[in-house]
Design an enzyme around this catalytic site. Structure first.
Site, mmCIF file in Angstrom:
data_model
loop_
_atom_site.group_PDB
_atom_site.id
_atom_site.type_symbol
_atom_site.label_atom_id
_atom_site.label_comp_id
_atom_site.label_asym_id
_atom_site.label_seq_id
_atom_site.Cartn_x
_atom_site.Cartn_y
_atom_site.Cartn_z
ATOM 1 N NE ARG A 123 -4.076 -13.221 14.416
ATOM 2 C CZ ARG A 123 -3.414 -13.661 15.478
ATOM 3 N NH1 ARG A 123 -3.241 -14.947 15.666
ATOM 4 N NH2 ARG A 123 -2.914 -12.807 16.328
ATOM 5 C CE LYS A 145 -18.311 -6.907 -2.959
ATOM 6 N NZ LYS A 145 -19.053 -5.895 -3.722
ATOM 7 C CD GLU A 187 -29.965 -7.144 -5.258
ATOM 8 O OE1 GLU A 187 -29.156 -7.190 -6.201
ATOM 9 O OE2 GLU A 187 -29.861 -6.339 -4.311
ATOM 10 C CE LYS A 229 -22.124 -12.011 -5.537
ATOM 11 N NZ LYS A 229 -22.728 -11.278 -4.475
ATOM 12 C CD GLU A 239 -16.858 -4.211 -6.024
ATOM 13 O OE1 GLU A 239 -17.484 -5.045 -5.350
ATOM 14 O OE2 GLU A 239 -17.144 -3.007 -6.055
ATOM 15 N NE ARG A 243 -18.022 -9.435 -5.590
ATOM 16 C CZ ARG A 243 -17.878 -10.270 -4.580
ATOM 17 N NH1 ARG A 243 -16.753 -10.940 -4.440
ATOM 18 N NH2 ARG A 243 -18.855 -10.467 -3.705
ATOM 19 C CG ASN A 247 -21.719 -2.761 -6.529
ATOM 20 O OD1 ASN A 247 -22.373 -3.503 -5.807
ATOM 21 N ND2 ASN A 247 -20.430 -2.580 -6.382
ATOM 22 C CG HIS A 250 -25.931 -1.812 -5.594
ATOM 23 N ND1 HIS A 250 -26.609 -2.466 -6.606
ATOM 24 C CD2 HIS A 250 -25.964 -2.648 -4.524
ATOM 25 C CE1 HIS A 250 -27.010 -3.649 -6.165
ATOM 26 N NE2 HIS A 250 -26.649 -3.783 -4.903
ATOM 27 C CG HIS A 254 -25.270 1.757 -1.273
ATOM 28 N ND1 HIS A 254 -24.027 1.328 -1.638
ATOM 29 C CD2 HIS A 254 -25.957 0.633 -0.938
ATOM 30 C CE1 HIS A 254 -23.968 0.004 -1.524
ATOM 31 N NE2 HIS A 254 -25.126 -0.441 -1.115
ATOM 32 C CG HIS A 268 -30.123 -3.865 -0.447
ATOM 33 N ND1 HIS A 268 -29.239 -2.813 -0.559
ATOM 34 C CD2 HIS A 268 -29.653 -4.837 -1.285
ATOM 35 C CE1 HIS A 268 -28.276 -3.136 -1.413
ATOM 36 N NE2 HIS A 268 -28.513 -4.354 -1.864
#
Ligand code: NAD
Ligand code: GLY
Length: 370
Positions: A123, A145, A187, A229, A239, A243, A247, A250, A254, A268
């Protein structure tokens, strides 16, 4: 060794980001100072382990801790349920306790996977990010993330699990191939395009120094990116709002990566580069952004040796309709509406909900023509 230390100020889960040349050799001291258990479980991949695992292990052991490791195959395919299952099994076989630490030594693939495994074993075990790609140093190692990819899409199964320390050694980038450096540069530029036009101009003016890993520019680029960031993550960890600005590019990226099959055909960061150029082009066409912004973005990307248009990428073998279908499944999509990060100018990104699919379709149809 000159290092810079930043703080990600999250109540109860605050942590430092340490950036500089030689940070890896001092990792043992930094990790011991966290005062967790005596055992450290390092996760890495073959490429990174060859260059940097012995030094990290030696540093950890010299600080009086024991270090075990799991070395995985490199590449996006490692972010899968199958590899996650094996990794979690290795951690349990090693009898990791909640007070022990996981260390992710590698790029975004290892960081995302090891962070996820650490988040679910018993956990939740704390973990340290030791990012070794430029992309991971400026983006994926910060903000918590974690995820794996599934047949339904990229990063669709994961957790928010913040690291308890980020150690970004700029010297570790000396072994990183030039194409991967360029992908990370995209980036870095992205942060300027989102909210800081002077930073975007500075990054573009110092592309050679950043990409050649020489001089103080690389460290400045990483520190400024991490600071931006960190501020965004502090304001919106999960997010719910701003946030999502991170992206930029993105939604397109994607879809490009999905069509390229996550194969290494398109990295990426390369997909993000093309995605940023398309987001500015779409913003111009929708009358949101002054004319000339998109061509400036494209020229900055090209000057850094990055793709700036779909036609600069290997053939994707897709159609505009297929790409739009993929975009509708994006995590930002809501009620089947297309959501993009668009811009009112360089450094002025915003989240646009319910973007006109016809405008996107026309843009993509032209972009896909060879
Ligand atoms: P990566 O982890 O695949 O690394 C790229 C390649 O470089 C790999 O072959 C790796 O073995 C090699 N490598 C790494 N460091 C090296 C070094 N110092 N020397 C030599 N080789 C080295 O790719 P990446 O670009 O770092 O990360 C991409 C991943 O990050 C994607 O899965 C993406 O979804 C994820 N990502 C996550 C976030 C987040 O917030 N969690 C943000 C952006 C991207
Ligand atoms: N890379 C986007 C984020 O961390 O939110």
């Amino acid at each position: 060794m000159s290092t810079e230390r930043l703080r990600v100020d999250l109540a109860g889960r605050a942590y430092d980001i340490v950036v500089g040349a030689g940070v890896l050799a001092a990792a043992g001291r930094e990790i011991a100072a966290l005062k967790r258990g005596k055992r450290v479980f390092i996760v890495s991949d073959d490429h990174v382990a060859k260059h940097h695992l012995p030094g990290l292990k030696a540093s950890i052991e010299s600080a009086g801790l024991s270090a075990q490791s799991a070395v995985l195959p490199p590449g996006e395919a490692t972010k899968s349920f199958g590899v996650l299952e094996q990794l979690v099994g290795s951690m349990l076989d090693a009898n990791l306790e909640r007070s022990d630490l996981v260390v992710a030594l590698g790029g975004g693939v290892i960081g995302d996977l090891a962070g996820f495994a650490a988040g679910i074993v018993k956990r939740g075990i704390d973990y340290v990010q030791v990012p070794t790609t430029l992309l991971a140093q400026v983006d994926s190692s910060v903000g918590g993330k974690t995820a794996i990819d599934v047949p339904q899409g990229k990063n669709l199964v994961g957790l928010f699990h913040q690291p308890c320390l980020v150690l970004a050694d700029t010297a570790a980038l000396s072994t990183l191939p030039p194409r991967e450096m360029r992908a990370g540069y995209a980036e870095v530029l992205k942060y300027g395009l989102i909210s800081d036009a002077p930073f975007a101009e500075w990054v573009a003016a110092h592309a050679d120094a950043i990409l050649n890993k020489a001089g103080p520019e690389l460290t400045r680029a990483i520190v400024t990116s991490c600071r931006m960031k960190a501020r965004v993550v502090e304001a919106d960890e999960r997010e719910a709002g701003q946030r999502a600005l991170l992206n930029l590019g993105h939604t397109f990226a994607h879809a490009i990566e999905a069509c390229a099959g996550y194969s290494g055909k398109v990295l990426h960061g390369e997909a993000v580069a093309v995605g940023c150029a398309l987001a500015f082009e779409l913003s111009e066409r929708l009358g949101l952004c002054p004319g000339g912004s998109a061509s400036r973005v494209r020229s900055w990307l090209k000057a850094a040796g990055l793709p700036a248009a779909i036609s600069d990428l290997p053939e994707l073998g897709t159609t505009e309709d297929e790409m739009i279908e993929i975009m509708r499944q994006d995590k930002k999509a809501s009620g089947g509406k297309l959501v993009f990060v668009l811009a009112r100018g360089i450094g002025q990104a915003f989240v646009a909900k319910d973007v006109d699919a016809a405008a996107v379709k026309t843009l993509l149809a032209q972009a896909l023509k060879r």
